[in-house]
Design a protein around this motif. Structure first.
Motif, PDB file in Angstrom:
ATOM      1  N   TYR A  85       0.829  -1.199   0.000  1.00 23.29           N
ATOM      2  CA  TYR A  85       0.000   0.000   0.000  1.00 23.29           C
ATOM      3  C   TYR A  85       0.865   1.252   0.000  1.00 23.29           C
ATOM      4  O   TYR A  85       1.801   1.388   0.791  1.00 23.29           O
ATOM      5  CB  TYR A  85      -0.911   0.001   1.235  1.00 23.29           C
ATOM      6  N   GLN A  86       0.549   2.188  -0.900  1.00 22.58           N
ATOM      7  CA  GLN A  86       1.301   3.430  -1.006  1.00 22.58           C
ATOM      8  C   GLN A  86       0.565   4.545  -0.259  1.00 22.58           C
ATOM      9  O   GLN A  86      -0.584   4.856  -0.578  1.00 22.58           O
ATOM     10  CB  GLN A  86       1.471   3.828  -2.473  1.00 22.58           C
ATOM     11  N   PRO A  87       1.191   5.147   0.752  1.00 22.89           N
ATOM     12  CA  PRO A  87       0.525   6.179   1.542  1.00 22.89           C
ATOM     13  C   PRO A  87      -0.035   7.320   0.687  1.00 22.89           C
ATOM     14  O   PRO A  87       0.540   7.688  -0.341  1.00 22.89           O
ATOM     15  CB  PRO A  87       1.639   6.682   2.469  1.00 22.89           C
ATOM     16  N   ALA A  88      -1.153   7.869   1.141  1.00 26.83           N
ATOM     17  CA  ALA A  88      -1.829   8.938   0.405  1.00 26.83           C
ATOM     18  C   ALA A  88      -0.926  10.154   0.220  1.00 26.83           C
ATOM     19  O   ALA A  88      -1.038  10.870  -0.781  1.00 26.83           O
ATOM     20  CB  ALA A  88      -3.107   9.337   1.140  1.00 26.83           C
ATOM     21  N   TYR A  90       2.085  10.298  -0.596  1.00 27.55           N
ATOM     22  CA  TYR A  90       2.848  10.159  -1.838  1.00 27.55           C
ATOM     23  C   TYR A  90       1.951  10.311  -3.054  1.00 27.55           C
ATOM     24  O   TYR A  90       2.340  10.894  -4.069  1.00 27.55           O
ATOM     25  CB  TYR A  90       3.525   8.783  -1.887  1.00 27.55           C
ATOM     26  N   ARG A  91       0.744   9.781  -2.961  1.00 30.40           N
ATOM     27  CA  ARG A  91      -0.140   9.811  -4.120  1.00 30.40           C
ATOM     28  C   ARG A  91      -0.670  11.210  -4.407  1.00 30.40           C
ATOM     29  O   ARG A  91      -1.180  11.466  -5.496  1.00 30.40           O
ATOM     30  CB  ARG A  91      -1.287   8.817  -3.919  1.00 30.40           C
ATOM     31  N   ALA A  92      -0.536  12.102  -3.447  1.00 31.25           N
ATOM     32  CA  ALA A  92      -0.935  13.488  -3.673  1.00 31.25           C
ATOM     33  C   ALA A  92       0.116  14.263  -4.472  1.00 31.25           C
ATOM     34  O   ALA A  92      -0.196  15.294  -5.085  1.00 31.25           O
ATOM     35  CB  ALA A  92      -1.177  14.187  -2.333  1.00 31.25           C
ATOM     36  N   HIS A  93       1.341  13.803  -4.479  1.00 32.48           N
ATOM     37  CA  HIS A  93       2.442  14.491  -5.168  1.00 32.48           C
ATOM     38  C   HIS A  93       2.138  14.600  -6.661  1.00 32.48           C
ATOM     39  O   HIS A  93       1.632  13.641  -7.259  1.00 32.48           O
ATOM     40  CB  HIS A  93       3.736  13.688  -4.961  1.00 32.48           C
ATOM     41  N   PRO A  94       2.403  15.744  -7.304  1.00 33.21           N
ATOM     42  CA  PRO A  94       3.149  16.918  -6.844  1.00 33.21           C
ATOM     43  C   PRO A  94       2.261  18.056  -6.322  1.00 33.21           C
ATOM     44  O   PRO A  94       2.606  19.225  -6.494  1.00 33.21           O
ATOM     45  CB  PRO A  94       3.881  17.344  -8.112  1.00 33.21           C
ATOM     46  N   PHE A  95       1.140  17.714  -5.711  1.00 28.88           N
ATOM     47  CA  PHE A  95       0.210  18.735  -5.234  1.00 28.88           C
ATOM     48  C   PHE A  95       0.163  18.774  -3.709  1.00 28.88           C
ATOM     49  O   PHE A  95       0.380  17.771  -3.038  1.00 28.88           O
ATOM     50  CB  PHE A  95      -1.196  18.474  -5.773  1.00 28.88           C
ATOM     51  N   LYS A 140     -10.196  17.906 -11.074  1.00 26.61           N
ATOM     52  CA  LYS A 140     -11.268  17.895 -10.080  1.00 26.61           C
ATOM     53  C   LYS A 140     -11.074  16.754  -9.077  1.00 26.61           C
ATOM     54  O   LYS A 140     -11.276  16.931  -7.873  1.00 26.61           O
ATOM     55  CB  LYS A 140     -12.617  17.764 -10.778  1.00 26.61           C
ATOM     56  N   ASP A 141     -10.686  15.576  -9.582  1.00 31.92           N
ATOM     57  CA  ASP A 141     -10.444  14.437  -8.700  1.00 31.92           C
ATOM     58  C   ASP A 141      -9.281  14.714  -7.759  1.00 31.92           C
ATOM     59  O   ASP A 141      -9.309  14.335  -6.579  1.00 31.92           O
ATOM     60  CB  ASP A 141     -10.156  13.181  -9.521  1.00 31.92           C
ATOM     61  N   THR A 142      -8.243  15.377  -8.278  1.00 30.16           N
ATOM     62  CA  THR A 142      -7.075  15.710  -7.461  1.00 30.16           C
ATOM     63  C   THR A 142      -7.455  16.664  -6.336  1.00 30.16           C
ATOM     64  O   THR A 142      -7.043  16.487  -5.181  1.00 30.16           O
ATOM     65  CB  THR A 142      -5.976  16.345  -8.328  1.00 30.16           C
ATOM     66  N   ILE A 143      -8.255  17.667  -6.650  1.00 34.14           N
ATOM     67  CA  ILE A 143      -8.683  18.638  -5.636  1.00 34.14           C
ATOM     68  C   ILE A 143      -9.513  17.955  -4.552  1.00 34.14           C
ATOM     69  O   ILE A 143      -9.315  18.195  -3.352  1.00 34.14           O
ATOM     70  CB  ILE A 143      -9.473  19.781  -6.288  1.00 34.14           C
ATOM     71  N   THR A 144     -10.409  17.072  -4.976  1.00 34.09           N
ATOM     72  CA  THR A 144     -11.221  16.328  -4.003  1.00 34.09           C
ATOM     73  C   THR A 144     -10.335  15.476  -3.100  1.00 34.09           C
ATOM     74  O   THR A 144     -10.528  15.422  -1.874  1.00 34.09           O
ATOM     75  CB  THR A 144     -12.239  15.435  -4.729  1.00 34.09           C
ATOM     76  N   PHE A 145      -9.358  14.807  -3.694  1.00 38.66           N
ATOM     77  CA  PHE A 145      -8.434  13.969  -2.932  1.00 38.66           C
ATOM     78  C   PHE A 145      -7.655  14.796  -1.919  1.00 38.66           C
ATOM     79  O   PHE A 145      -7.516  14.412  -0.751  1.00 38.66           O
ATOM     80  CB  PHE A 145      -7.474  13.272  -3.898  1.00 38.66           C
ATOM     81  N   LEU A 146      -7.155  15.950  -2.343  1.00 39.35           N
ATOM     82  CA  LEU A 146      -6.379  16.815  -1.449  1.00 39.35           C
ATOM     83  C   LEU A 146      -7.224  17.322  -0.289  1.00 39.35           C
ATOM     84  O   LEU A 146      -6.765  17.398   0.854  1.00 39.35           O
ATOM     85  CB  LEU A 146      -5.809  17.995  -2.235  1.00 39.35           C
ATOM     86  N   GLU A 147      -8.472  17.677  -0.576  1.00 37.76           N
ATOM     87  CA  GLU A 147      -9.357  18.168   0.481  1.00 37.76           C
ATOM     88  C   GLU A 147      -9.644  17.069   1.507  1.00 37.76           C
ATOM     89  O   GLU A 147      -9.660  17.328   2.715  1.00 37.76           O
ATOM     90  CB  GLU A 147     -10.657  18.674  -0.146  1.00 37.76           C
TER      91      GLU A 147
END
Length: 267
Positions: A85-88, A90-95, A140-147
């Motif tokens: 499992y890759q921590p969230a 890391y998956r948010a990068h580069p944001f 849009k998906d990236t913004i939702t994920f970051l929030e």
């Protein structure tokens, strides 16, 4: 070095993202994690607490990726993640969501120095703005994920603060064996749950920690400690792979673990 800039239609209208792996994390010894990830993290990574990078009087919850400074054994030298499992984080990068100039509002920022960032997207890149300057579905998906990650991070910090206030977070005495010396090396700066102190808490306080979820965080950290042995095995595999120029085979280390965990932020 990272350079985060607020995502802007005028500046980033033509930008794109390309796959770049995790080379930027090759020297990262610990990664921030949130409580919601713990069931996925525990099978493969040891959890710990470290002094917060934001407030030194607090602790933050992390997953350990090495006991040696400047080394991340969960990232292959070619940038591939190899730890299940890759921590969230890391998956948010580069944001990242960062405070704006006023310090009152968080905005989506992109690391313009990231290897995955293209100022002018080529044909193989994923666009964040379409030809009309509107956000793409990926954006849009990236913004939702970051929030959701930001909210989960805040909630996790509340739980960690409760454990700290209950005085059950204590220095973690870890000795790393050195095959070239009879003496081991002490690892400093890591903290864990003092199980004796936890069990000695008043029933009323324990009940409160159960209700909030802080007790689950505490025992998740304790139960994950045996994964330090996995770190030792990863060191061995990394050294063997580098010396023999071979692929690292992690099937034995993570036998039975899934590689496609999904992280659901929703409660």
């Amino acid at each position: 070095m990272a350079r985060y800039v607020a995502l802007s239609k005028s500046i980033h209208r033509h930008m794109g993202l390309v796959p770049a792996g995790l080379r930027h994390a090759l020297t990262q010894t610990a990664v921030p994690v949130v409580a919601e990830e713990l069931p996925q993290l525990m099978p493969t990574m040891a959890l710990a607490f470290v002094p917060s990078s934001v407030n030194k009087s607090e602790f933050e919850l992390v997953a350990l990726q090495s006991l040696q400074a400047g080394l991340n054994v969960y990232v292959h030298t070619d940038g591939r993640w190899i730890g299940g499992y890759q921590p969230a984080w890391y998956r948010a990068h580069p944001f990242k969501l960062l405070l704006d100039e006023t310090g009152k509002r968080k905005v989506v920022c992109v690391d313009e120095e990231a290897a995955s960032f293209q100022p002018q997207a080529d044909e193989g890149a994923t666009r964040l703005f379409d030809d009309q300057g509107e956000l793409t579905q990926r954006a849009k998906d990236t913004i939702t994920f970051l929030e959701k990650l930001d909210k989960a991070t805040s909630l996790t910090q509340i739980l960690v603060n409760q454990l700290h206030k209950a005085d059950v977070i204590a220095p973690w005495q870890i000795t790393v064996r050195n095959p070239e010396s009879e003496k081991g090396q002490q690892v400093s700066g890591l903290y864990h749950i003092d199980e004796k102190a936890l069990k000695a808490l008043a029933p009323e306080l324990l009940s409160e920690l159960v209700k909030t979820g802080a007790l689950s965080v505490a025992y998740s950290q304790l139960l994950s400690e045996h994964r330090l042995k996995g770190l030792e095995r990863l060191y061995q595999l990394r050294n063997a792979a580098e010396q023999q120029n071979q692929e690292m085979d992690l099937e034995e280390l993570f036998e039975g673990d899934e590689d496609d965990f999904t992280f659901n932020f929703d409660s």
